[in-house]
Design a protein around this motif. Structure first.
Motif, PDB file in Angstrom:
ATOM      1  N   ALA A 115      -8.847   2.025  -0.417  1.00  0.00           N
ATOM      2  CA  ALA A 115      -9.725   0.763  -1.070  1.00  0.00           C
ATOM      3  C   ALA A 115      -8.635   1.279  -2.586  1.00  0.00           C
ATOM      4  O   ALA A 115      -9.307   0.300  -3.325  1.00  0.00           O
ATOM      5  N   ARG A 116      -8.713   2.273  -3.246  1.00  0.00           N
ATOM      6  CA  ARG A 116      -8.565   2.074  -4.156  1.00  0.00           C
ATOM      7  C   ARG A 116      -7.283   0.482  -4.957  1.00  0.00           C
ATOM      8  O   ARG A 116      -7.215  -0.049  -5.414  1.00  0.00           O
ATOM      9  N   PHE A 117      -5.887   0.613  -4.364  1.00  0.00           N
ATOM     10  CA  PHE A 117      -5.514  -0.230  -3.634  1.00  0.00           C
ATOM     11  C   PHE A 117      -6.017  -1.064  -3.760  1.00  0.00           C
ATOM     12  O   PHE A 117      -5.627  -2.615  -4.102  1.00  0.00           O
ATOM     13  N   ASP A 118      -6.605  -1.514  -2.530  1.00  0.00           N
ATOM     14  CA  ASP A 118      -7.477  -2.618  -2.777  1.00  0.00           C
ATOM     15  C   ASP A 118      -7.998  -3.210  -3.509  1.00  0.00           C
ATOM     16  O   ASP A 118      -7.828  -4.428  -3.892  1.00  0.00           O
ATOM     17  N   ALA A 119      -8.823  -2.639  -4.769  1.00  0.00           N
ATOM     18  CA  ALA A 119      -9.253  -3.187  -5.770  1.00  0.00           C
ATOM     19  C   ALA A 119      -8.008  -3.854  -6.836  1.00  0.00           C
ATOM     20  O   ALA A 119      -8.647  -4.482  -7.255  1.00  0.00           O
ATOM     21  N   PHE A 131       0.699  -1.111  -0.004  1.00  0.00           N
ATOM     22  CA  PHE A 131       0.296   0.495  -0.177  1.00  0.00           C
ATOM     23  C   PHE A 131       0.726   1.500  -0.207  1.00  0.00           C
ATOM     24  O   PHE A 131       1.031   2.289  -0.393  1.00  0.00           O
ATOM     25  N   ILE A 132       2.198   1.262   1.272  1.00  0.00           N
ATOM     26  CA  ILE A 132       2.498   2.491   0.553  1.00  0.00           C
ATOM     27  C   ILE A 132       2.871   2.817  -0.044  1.00  0.00           C
ATOM     28  O   ILE A 132       3.343   4.084  -0.888  1.00  0.00           O
ATOM     29  N   GLY A 133       4.042   1.892  -1.059  1.00  0.00           N
ATOM     30  CA  GLY A 133       4.346   1.790  -2.089  1.00  0.00           C
ATOM     31  C   GLY A 133       3.285   3.051  -3.339  1.00  0.00           C
ATOM     32  O   GLY A 133       3.843   3.322  -4.140  1.00  0.00           O
ATOM     33  N   TYR A 134       2.503   2.460  -3.666  1.00  0.00           N
ATOM     34  CA  TYR A 134       0.958   2.474  -3.866  1.00  0.00           C
ATOM     35  C   TYR A 134       0.622   3.940  -4.163  1.00  0.00           C
ATOM     36  O   TYR A 134       0.866   5.130  -4.482  1.00  0.00           O
ATOM     37  N   ARG A 186      -5.918  -7.682  -9.871  1.00  0.00           N
ATOM     38  CA  ARG A 186      -4.429  -7.728 -10.434  1.00  0.00           C
ATOM     39  C   ARG A 186      -3.023  -8.721  -9.717  1.00  0.00           C
ATOM     40  O   ARG A 186      -2.321  -9.673 -10.545  1.00  0.00           O
ATOM     41  N   HIS A 187      -3.403  -9.166  -8.608  1.00  0.00           N
ATOM     42  CA  HIS A 187      -2.973  -9.980  -7.554  1.00  0.00           C
ATOM     43  C   HIS A 187      -3.132 -10.912  -6.747  1.00  0.00           C
ATOM     44  O   HIS A 187      -2.698 -12.265  -7.403  1.00  0.00           O
ATOM     45  N   ASP A 188      -4.520 -10.417  -7.023  1.00  0.00           N
ATOM     46  CA  ASP A 188      -4.985 -12.060  -5.968  1.00  0.00           C
ATOM     47  C   ASP A 188      -5.766 -12.770  -6.503  1.00  0.00           C
ATOM     48  O   ASP A 188      -6.762 -13.971  -5.589  1.00  0.00           O
TER      49      ASP A 188
END
Length: 110
Positions: free
Chosen positions: A79-83, A51-54, A88-90
């Motif tokens: 919220a944007r990061f989690d989406a 998240f910090i990188g994002y 794309r990752h999960d």
């Protein structure tokens, strides 16, 4: 001539290497993609989500200090990061968790 990704304030050589892994090779290309598409490409290329990188990327593309993100703005970015991470990752994570639970490696989710 293109400027390197690391020419953007707060984005250093490590971030530049992650961008290159995702096929993003210049500051101009990164700006044109925007933070969500660029970070999504990084995740799809196998960069570990953080998240910090994002939010550092979001702040950098806005020309703001990396630690300028607070309160409701930070919650919205989370919220944007989690989406992004989920899309794309999960992918396939639920199937993997089910298989691991089936053989007793992790607890079943309820």
């Amino acid at each position: 001539m293109s400027a390197p990704v690391s020419s953007i304030r707060n984005l250093g050589p490590a971030f530049e290497a992650q961008c290159a892994r995702a096929g993003i090779h210049s500051a101009e290309e990164l700006r044109a993609l925007g933070p969500d598409e660029a970070y999504g490409r990084m995740l799809a290329a196998g960069v570990r989500p953080h998240f910090i990188g994002y939010y550092v990327l979001v702040m950098a593309l806005q020309g703001r200090p990396w630690n300028d993100c607070k309160g409701d703005e930070k919650k919205a970015l989370r919220a944007r990061f989690d989406a992004l991470k989920a899309s794309r990752h999960d992918k396939g994570r639920a199937r993997l968790d089910a298989a691991l639970a089936e053989i007793g490696v992790i607890e079943r989710r309820r």
